[in-house]
Scaffold this active site. Structure first.
Site, short mmCIF file in Angstrom:
data_model
loop_
_atom_site.label_atom_id
_atom_site.label_comp_id
_atom_site.label_asym_id
_atom_site.label_seq_id
_atom_site.Cartn_x
_atom_site.Cartn_y
_atom_site.Cartn_z
N ARG A 85 2.12 -3.02 -8.40
CA ARG A 85 1.59 -2.74 -7.07
C ARG A 85 0.17 -3.23 -6.91
O ARG A 85 -0.42 -3.09 -5.83
CB ARG A 85 1.62 -1.24 -6.85
N LYS A 120 13.43 -1.28 -0.82
CA LYS A 120 13.43 -1.68 -2.23
C LYS A 120 14.33 -0.77 -3.06
O LYS A 120 15.13 -1.23 -3.84
CB LYS A 120 12.02 -1.62 -2.82
N ARG A 129 10.48 13.29 2.19
CA ARG A 129 9.55 13.17 1.07
C ARG A 129 8.18 13.71 1.50
O ARG A 129 7.79 13.54 2.65
CB ARG A 129 9.41 11.69 0.71
N ARG A 141 13.20 8.95 6.99
CA ARG A 141 14.10 8.90 5.83
C ARG A 141 14.10 10.22 5.03
O ARG A 141 13.19 11.03 5.13
CB ARG A 141 13.76 7.72 4.93
N ARG A 192 -0.35 4.84 3.29
CA ARG A 192 0.40 4.06 2.30
C ARG A 192 0.53 2.60 2.73
O ARG A 192 0.51 1.70 1.90
CB ARG A 192 1.78 4.69 2.06
P1 AMP Z 1 7.16 4.85 -4.18
O1 AMP Z 1 8.29 5.80 -4.39
O2 AMP Z 1 7.33 3.55 -4.91
O3 AMP Z 1 6.81 4.66 -2.73
O4 AMP Z 1 5.87 5.55 -4.85
C1 AMP Z 1 5.36 6.79 -4.40
C2 AMP Z 1 3.92 6.96 -4.83
O5 AMP Z 1 3.83 6.93 -6.27
C3 AMP Z 1 2.98 5.87 -4.37
O6 AMP Z 1 2.51 6.10 -3.04
C4 AMP Z 1 1.87 5.97 -5.41
O7 AMP Z 1 1.03 7.09 -5.17
C5 AMP Z 1 2.65 6.25 -6.68
N1 AMP Z 1 3.07 4.98 -7.36
C6 AMP Z 1 4.34 4.52 -7.55
N2 AMP Z 1 4.33 3.34 -8.19
C7 AMP Z 1 3.03 3.04 -8.42
C8 AMP Z 1 2.37 1.94 -9.02
N3 AMP Z 1 3.03 0.89 -9.53
N4 AMP Z 1 1.00 1.97 -9.09
C9 AMP Z 1 0.31 3.01 -8.60
N5 AMP Z 1 0.86 4.08 -8.00
C10 AMP Z 1 2.21 4.11 -7.91
#
Ligand code: AMP
Length: 225
Positions: A90, A15, A160, A127, A171
Site C-alpha cells: 500500500r 479487490k 465494517r 457494503r 481512506r
Molecule cells: P483493507 O481491508 O485492505 O481495506 O484494510 C483495512 C485497514 O487495515 C486499512 O485502512 C489500514 O488501516 C490497514 N491496512 C491493511 N493493509 C495495510 C497495509 N498494507 N499497510 C498499512 N495498513 C494496512
C-alpha cells in the site's frame, strides 16, 4: 510457474471479492493484510491493540508491521504454487520490501482494479462484512442488507467499522497519497495490467482471468529469455 499475484486498487474497488474468486478457482491462498489486522483487533492481540485506532481513523498501519506480517506469511509452504495479495503493498516502501521478499521467486503479476471515486464512496458506505469470519460480502450479497447471514460461516453481516462516510473519505485520501503512486511504481513492468473495476463483478473477473493468462505467458517467456 507459480501464480504470484497482487491486487492493487482503491478501497471498494472489489479487490477482496475478486481475490477470493480467483483464489478459489486457482487453488491458491488469498493474503489480505486488512483481514489479518481485523482478526488481530477482534481477538485483542498485541498487534490488534496497536492497529485498532489507526484502522478506525482510516490511516495506514506502519510499514514495518505489515511488511513483517507479509514476510512471515510468504514464508509458509502453502504459497509455493502462488498467492494473491489483497491490500498489500500500500506504499512504495512496502512495494520495495516485497521485491526483496520475492527475489529468486517467480515474477509478480500486478493487477490494478480501477474505479472512479464517486462509485467507491457509494460502494463502501453500503457494503457489509461478516462479523464472525470477516469475509467481505460480494457486491451481489450485500444487496441482501444487514440482518443477512454470511455465505461462508453463517455469521451476521454488518457494516465494517471503517466504512462510515467520514472514514471512507479519509481512506480514499490515504489511497491517493500513499498507494496510488504504486501505479507508477509497477506500471512500466511487462507483468502489470489495469482493469476497469466499474463493470459488473463477473465482467471484472473475466477481464482479470484474461489478463492473468496473457501476463503469465509473458512472464514465462520473459523468464526464458
Ligand atoms: P483493507 O481491508 O485492505 O481495506 O484494510 C483495512 C485497514 O487495515 C486499512 O485502512 C489500514 O488501516 C490497514 N491496512 C491493511 N493493509 C495495510 C497495509 N498494507 N499497510 C498499512 N495498513 C494496512
Amino acid at each position: 510457474m507459480a501464480l504470484n499475484l497482487i491486487m492493487l486498487g482503491p478501497p471498494g474497488a472489489g479487490k477482496g471479492t475478486q481475490a477470493e474468486r480467483f483464489a478459489k478457482s486457482k487453488g491458491i491462498p488469498t493474503i489480505s493484510t486488512g483481514d489479518i489486522l481485523r482478526e488481530a483487533v477482534h481477538t485483542g492481540t498485541e498487534l490488534g491493540k496497536r492497529a485498532k485506532a489507526i484502522m478506525e481513523r482510516g490511516e495506514l498501519v506502519s510499514d514495518e508491521i505489515v511488511i513483517g506480517i507479509v514476510r512471515e506469511r510468504l514464508d509458509r509452504d502453502d504459497v509455493r504454487a502462488g498467492f494473491i495479495l489483497d491490500g498489500f503493498p500500500r506504499t512504495v516502501p512496502q512495494a520495495k520490501a516485497l521485491d526483496g521478499i520475492m527475489a529468486g521467486r517467480d515474477p509478480l503479476i500486478v493487477l490494478n482494479i480501477d474505479v472512479a471515486d464517486d462509485v467507491l464512496v457509494r460502494r463502501l458506505t453500503t457494503r457489509l462484512i461478516c462479523q464472525k469470519c470477516g469475509t467481505n460480502a460480494a457486491v451481489e450479497d450485500a444487496a441482501a442488507g444487514t440482518g443477512s447471514r454470511c455465505g461462508k460461516c453463517g455469521g451476521p453481516m454488518v457494516a465494517r467499522a471503517d466504512d462510515n462516510a467520514t472514514v471512507v473519505i479519509e481512506r480514499l485520501k490515504t489511497y491517493l497519497r500513499d498507494t496510488k503512486p504504486l501505479v507508477d511504481f509497477y506500471g512500466a513492468r511487462p507483468t502489470y495490467r489495469s482493469i476497469d473495476g466499474a463493470q459488473a463483478p463477473d465482467t471484472v473477473t473475466a477481464d482479470l482471468e484474461a489478463a492473468v493468462a496473457a501476463l503469465s505467458k509473458a512472464a514465462t517467456s520473459g523468464a526464458r529469455a
